[in-house]
Design a protein around this motif. Structure first.
Motif, short mmCIF file in Angstrom:
data_model
loop_
_atom_site.label_atom_id
_atom_site.label_comp_id
_atom_site.label_asym_id
_atom_site.label_seq_id
_atom_site.Cartn_x
_atom_site.Cartn_y
_atom_site.Cartn_z
N UNK A 1 44.41 -44.69 46.12
CA UNK A 1 43.63 -43.47 45.99
C UNK A 1 44.34 -42.43 45.12
N UNK A 2 45.68 -42.40 45.18
CA UNK A 2 46.42 -41.41 44.40
C UNK A 2 46.26 -41.65 42.90
N UNK A 3 46.46 -42.86 42.47
CA UNK A 3 46.35 -43.14 41.03
C UNK A 3 44.91 -42.97 40.56
N UNK A 4 43.96 -43.22 41.42
CA UNK A 4 42.55 -43.03 41.04
C UNK A 4 42.17 -41.55 41.00
N UNK A 5 42.83 -40.72 41.81
CA UNK A 5 42.53 -39.30 41.85
C UNK A 5 43.24 -38.50 40.75
N UNK A 6 44.43 -38.92 40.36
CA UNK A 6 45.20 -38.14 39.39
C UNK A 6 44.40 -37.90 38.12
N UNK A 7 44.55 -36.68 37.58
CA UNK A 7 43.85 -36.33 36.35
C UNK A 7 43.61 -34.84 36.27
N UNK A 8 42.76 -34.45 35.33
CA UNK A 8 42.45 -33.04 35.09
C UNK A 8 41.05 -32.74 35.60
N UNK A 9 40.94 -31.64 36.36
CA UNK A 9 39.68 -31.25 36.99
C UNK A 9 39.39 -29.78 36.74
N UNK A 10 38.12 -29.44 36.91
CA UNK A 10 37.69 -28.05 36.85
C UNK A 10 36.66 -27.81 37.95
N UNK A 11 36.52 -26.55 38.33
CA UNK A 11 35.57 -26.19 39.38
C UNK A 11 34.14 -26.37 38.88
N UNK A 12 33.32 -27.01 39.70
CA UNK A 12 31.93 -27.25 39.34
C UNK A 12 31.09 -25.98 39.44
N UNK A 13 31.51 -25.03 40.29
CA UNK A 13 30.68 -23.85 40.57
C UNK A 13 31.37 -22.53 40.27
N UNK A 14 32.52 -22.55 39.60
CA UNK A 14 33.27 -21.33 39.30
C UNK A 14 33.74 -21.38 37.85
N UNK A 15 33.07 -20.64 36.99
CA UNK A 15 33.36 -20.68 35.55
C UNK A 15 34.81 -20.33 35.24
N UNK A 16 35.41 -19.42 36.03
CA UNK A 16 36.80 -19.01 35.77
C UNK A 16 37.80 -20.14 36.02
N UNK A 17 37.41 -21.15 36.79
CA UNK A 17 38.30 -22.29 37.08
C UNK A 17 37.70 -23.60 36.60
N UNK A 18 36.78 -23.51 35.64
CA UNK A 18 36.09 -24.69 35.12
C UNK A 18 36.97 -25.47 34.14
N UNK A 19 36.49 -26.62 33.72
CA UNK A 19 37.20 -27.43 32.72
C UNK A 19 37.38 -26.64 31.42
N UNK A 20 36.40 -25.85 31.05
CA UNK A 20 36.45 -25.10 29.79
C UNK A 20 37.38 -23.90 29.85
N UNK A 21 37.56 -23.31 31.02
CA UNK A 21 38.29 -22.05 31.13
C UNK A 21 39.70 -22.21 31.71
#
Length: 142
Positions: A21-41
């Motif tokens: 599960x750890x190797x499958x979870x590792x990566x870069x994420x952003x908040x789906x519902x918060x623009x300030x913590x999104x992938x773009x921001x």
């Protein structure tokens, strides 16, 4: 009963293994519902280490986290691991359950590991909040 559950959580030592599960979870994420913590921001990189067992969320930039702390990193003690979830305790967090116990967070990946959400051990199993999505650009955060 609550003490038995907490003791069981604390004594279950997670082990990191290839393809888990750890190797499958590792990566870069952003908040789906918060623009300030999104992938773009302001995305975060999720990573794990085995000894001592920890989970790390490292954001591109600092932001005001729980309790008013300005930081770009959150460190979690890994408590229990299954194929479907990771139970963790946020280091330095003073949040308590209604019963006065320490909060244990549950990271629940979605079925294809393209995101995750957060639950707690004192919440109903169906409650999963703050959804995160895997960012299409896996460039490392600073």
């Amino acid at each position: 009963m609550r003490c038995v559950l907490i003791l069981a959580l604390l004594t279950a030592a997670p082990a990191l293994a290839e393809g888990d599960i750890f190797s499958r979870l590792e990566g870069v994420y952003g908040a789906a519902e918060d623009e300030e913590l999104s992938c773009a921001t302001n995305p975060h990189r999720l990573s794990f280490m085995q000894s001592p067992p920890h989970g790390f969320l490292k954001w591109k930039e600092e932001w005001v986290q729980s309790g008013g702390l300005l930081s770009d990193i959150a460190v979690y003690d890994l408590i229990q691991v299954t194929d479907a979830e990771v139970v963790m305790r946020l280091e330095g967090e003073h949040l308590r359950t209604e019963a006065g116990d320490r909060v244990f967070w549950i990271m629940r990946p979605n079925e294809d590991f393209t995101g995750y959400c957060w639950g707690r051990t004192d919440w109903p199993v169906v409650r999963c909040v703050w959804p995160q999505v895997r960012c299409p650009n896996e460039a490392p955060t600073s």
